[in-house]
Design a protein around this motif. Structure first.
Motif, PDB file in Angstrom:
ATOM      1  N   ARG A 157       0.805  -1.221   0.000  1.00  0.00           N
ATOM      2  CA  ARG A 157       0.000   0.000   0.000  1.00  0.00           C
ATOM      3  C   ARG A 157       0.841   1.275   0.000  1.00  0.00           C
ATOM      4  NH1 ARG A 157      -5.114  -0.235   3.911  1.00  0.00           N
ATOM      5  NH2 ARG A 157      -5.366   1.775   2.913  1.00  0.00           N
ATOM      6  N   GLU A 158       2.058   1.210   0.516  1.00  0.00           N
ATOM      7  CA  GLU A 158       2.908   2.406   0.560  1.00  0.00           C
ATOM      8  C   GLU A 158       3.189   2.983  -0.814  1.00  0.00           C
ATOM      9  OE1 GLU A 158       6.390   1.362   2.764  1.00  0.00           O
ATOM     10  OE2 GLU A 158       5.352   1.468   4.688  1.00  0.00           O
ATOM     11  N   GLY A 159       3.223   2.145  -1.840  1.00  0.00           N
ATOM     12  CA  GLY A 159       3.495   2.625  -3.188  1.00  0.00           C
ATOM     13  C   GLY A 159       2.275   3.092  -3.939  1.00  0.00           C
ATOM     14  N   LEU A 160       1.108   2.910  -3.365  1.00  0.00           N
ATOM     15  CA  LEU A 160      -0.129   3.264  -4.047  1.00  0.00           C
ATOM     16  C   LEU A 160      -0.458   4.745  -3.897  1.00  0.00           C
ATOM     17  CD1 LEU A 160      -2.443   0.274  -3.003  1.00  0.00           C
ATOM     18  CD2 LEU A 160      -1.088   0.515  -5.092  1.00  0.00           C
ATOM     19  N   ASP A 161      -1.051   5.273  -4.930  1.00  0.00           N
ATOM     20  CA  ASP A 161      -1.609   6.621  -4.893  1.00  0.00           C
ATOM     21  C   ASP A 161      -2.789   6.612  -3.908  1.00  0.00           C
ATOM     22  OD1 ASP A 161      -2.322   9.310  -6.415  1.00  0.00           O
ATOM     23  OD2 ASP A 161      -4.153   8.123  -6.317  1.00  0.00           O
ATOM     24  N   ALA A 162      -3.182   7.763  -3.408  1.00  0.00           N
ATOM     25  CA  ALA A 162      -4.277   7.859  -2.438  1.00  0.00           C
ATOM     26  C   ALA A 162      -5.574   7.267  -2.993  1.00  0.00           C
ATOM     27  CB  ALA A 162      -4.496   9.312  -2.026  1.00  0.00           C
ATOM     28  N   THR A 163      -5.849   7.488  -4.262  1.00  0.00           N
ATOM     29  CA  THR A 163      -7.047   6.925  -4.888  1.00  0.00           C
ATOM     30  C   THR A 163      -6.960   5.406  -4.903  1.00  0.00           C
ATOM     31  OG1 THR A 163      -7.205   8.876  -6.297  1.00  0.00           O
ATOM     32  CG2 THR A 163      -8.452   6.935  -6.998  1.00  0.00           C
ATOM     33  N   GLU A 164      -5.807   4.879  -5.246  1.00  0.00           N
ATOM     34  CA  GLU A 164      -5.616   3.429  -5.263  1.00  0.00           C
ATOM     35  C   GLU A 164      -5.707   2.840  -3.856  1.00  0.00           C
ATOM     36  OE1 GLU A 164      -2.611   3.113  -9.106  1.00  0.00           O
ATOM     37  OE2 GLU A 164      -1.775   3.429  -7.104  1.00  0.00           O
ATOM     38  N   ARG A 165      -5.181   3.553  -2.853  1.00  0.00           N
ATOM     39  CA  ARG A 165      -5.289   3.069  -1.468  1.00  0.00           C
ATOM     40  C   ARG A 165      -6.746   2.985  -1.029  1.00  0.00           C
ATOM     41  NH1 ARG A 165      -0.859   6.389  -0.605  1.00  0.00           N
ATOM     42  NH2 ARG A 165      -2.144   8.001   0.328  1.00  0.00           N
ATOM     43  N   GLU A 166      -7.526   3.971  -1.432  1.00  0.00           N
ATOM     44  CA  GLU A 166      -8.944   3.955  -1.093  1.00  0.00           C
ATOM     45  C   GLU A 166      -9.644   2.769  -1.752  1.00  0.00           C
ATOM     46  OE1 GLU A 166     -12.872   6.852  -1.373  1.00  0.00           O
ATOM     47  OE2 GLU A 166     -10.888   7.686  -1.754  1.00  0.00           O
ATOM     48  N   LEU A 167      -9.348   2.535  -3.029  1.00  0.00           N
ATOM     49  CA  LEU A 167      -9.938   1.393  -3.732  1.00  0.00           C
ATOM     50  C   LEU A 167      -9.453   0.070  -3.150  1.00  0.00           C
ATOM     51  CD1 LEU A 167      -9.756   2.680  -7.406  1.00  0.00           C
ATOM     52  CD2 LEU A 167     -11.793   2.399  -5.985  1.00  0.00           C
ATOM     53  N   PHE A 168      -8.206   0.019  -2.728  1.00  0.00           N
ATOM     54  CA  PHE A 168      -7.645  -1.174  -2.087  1.00  0.00           C
ATOM     55  C   PHE A 168      -8.447  -1.504  -0.829  1.00  0.00           C
ATOM     56  CE2 PHE A 168      -4.784  -3.308   0.868  1.00  0.00           C
ATOM     57  CZ  PHE A 168      -4.174  -4.265   0.073  1.00  0.00           C
ATOM     58  N   GLY A 169      -8.685  -0.521  -0.003  1.00  0.00           N
ATOM     59  CA  GLY A 169      -9.453  -0.727   1.224  1.00  0.00           C
ATOM     60  C   GLY A 169     -10.878  -1.177   0.936  1.00  0.00           C
ATOM     61  N   LEU A 170     -11.521  -0.561  -0.060  1.00  0.00           N
ATOM     62  CA  LEU A 170     -12.885  -0.943  -0.419  1.00  0.00           C
ATOM     63  C   LEU A 170     -12.938  -2.372  -0.958  1.00  0.00           C
ATOM     64  CD1 LEU A 170     -14.073   2.360  -2.152  1.00  0.00           C
ATOM     65  CD2 LEU A 170     -14.871   1.440   0.044  1.00  0.00           C
ATOM     66  N   ALA A 171     -11.986  -2.733  -1.805  1.00  0.00           N
ATOM     67  CA  ALA A 171     -11.942  -4.093  -2.360  1.00  0.00           C
ATOM     68  C   ALA A 171     -11.659  -5.117  -1.265  1.00  0.00           C
ATOM     69  CB  ALA A 171     -10.891  -4.188  -3.459  1.00  0.00           C
ATOM     70  N   GLN A 172     -10.798  -4.766  -0.325  1.00  0.00           N
ATOM     71  CA  GLN A 172     -10.479  -5.665   0.778  1.00  0.00           C
ATOM     72  C   GLN A 172     -11.725  -5.904   1.649  1.00  0.00           C
ATOM     73  OE1 GLN A 172      -7.219  -4.250   3.205  1.00  0.00           O
ATOM     74  NE2 GLN A 172      -6.283  -6.270   3.195  1.00  0.00           N
ATOM     75  N   GLU A 173     -12.411  -4.835   1.978  1.00  0.00           N
ATOM     76  CA  GLU A 173     -13.628  -4.953   2.788  1.00  0.00           C
ATOM     77  C   GLU A 173     -14.705  -5.724   2.035  1.00  0.00           C
ATOM     78  OE1 GLU A 173     -16.177  -4.896   5.894  1.00  0.00           O
ATOM     79  OE2 GLU A 173     -14.035  -4.426   5.893  1.00  0.00           O
ATOM     80  N   SER A 174     -14.842  -5.483   0.756  1.00  0.00           N
ATOM     81  CA  SER A 174     -15.821  -6.200  -0.064  1.00  0.00           C
ATOM     82  C   SER A 174     -15.517  -7.695  -0.086  1.00  0.00           C
ATOM     83  CB  SER A 174     -15.808  -5.644  -1.486  1.00  0.00           C
ATOM     84  OG  SER A 174     -16.667  -6.384  -2.312  1.00  0.00           O
TER      85      SER A 174
END
Length: 190
Positions: A157-174
């Motif tokens: 996650r450290e290398g991800l853009d803020a938008t990608e981090r947000e999508l990462f969190g949403l996909a993980q929760e989903s």
């Protein structure tokens, strides 16, 4: 990222600095350069926040160069292997690479704007699959790995853009919710 006046992401994206080269002397503005000079001299190069650069560039007082996060070197790296580039490290301030690119589009002419827009869209599309895949992978590891996925997840996650981090969190929760739903359905069938 919203273009809303009160959007924190928009404020952070517009606070990124770009290098401007002044076309004429500007009296009593030397403080922008951070030096002890009272005036900005013609051909001086000064790093200025994007929100301030709009006025200077559109008033024809200055020109700007494409910022480091969007240079040919970065573009070539993104073309070669988009998922290997740590976008967050390119811009700082929360890693708003896509947001910075979007607000930078306002300063570009049509030809360069189209190229920048294509770069942003292509990079997003190519990285999105990896972001969602990794989010599902780390969500599946979850408690089964005894918490060891947290270090790996954080590193990714450290290398991800803020938008990608947000999508990462949403996909993980989903993914977690889908797994819970599936497991609750299996229990009811037994």
């Amino acid at each position: 990222m919203d273009d809303d006046y009160y959007s924190i992401d928009a404020i952070l994206a517009e606070n990124q600095k770009i290098q401007c080269k002044f076309k004429q002397d500007i009296p009593d503005m030397g403080h922008l350069d951070g030096g002890s000079e009272r005036d900005i001299k013609r051909d001086s190069k000064v790093q200025i926040p994007l929100w301030m650069a709009y006025v200077l560039i559109f008033s024809n007082f200055a020109d700007f160069t494409i910022p480091g996060p969007f240079t040919t070197r970065v573009q070539n790296a993104l073309k070669a292997e988009p998922t290997s580039v740590k976008l967050a490290g390119l811009v700082g301030a929360g890693g708003l690479w896509y947001g910075f690119g979007r607000v930078l589009l306002r300063l570009l002419d049509d030809e360069h704007g189209d190229l920048m827009s294509a770069l942003l869209a292509r990079t997003f599309r190519q990285r999105l699959l990896e972001v969602v895949d990794q989010a599902q992978h780390f969500a599946a590891l979850g408690r089964a790995s005894g918490g060891h996925s947290n270090d790996a997840t954080q590193s990714f996650r450290e290398g991800l853009d803020a938008t990608e981090r947000e999508l990462f969190g949403l996909a993980q929760e989903s993914s977690r919710r889908t797994k819970r739903w599936y497991e609750s359905g299996e229990k009811g069938r037994k």
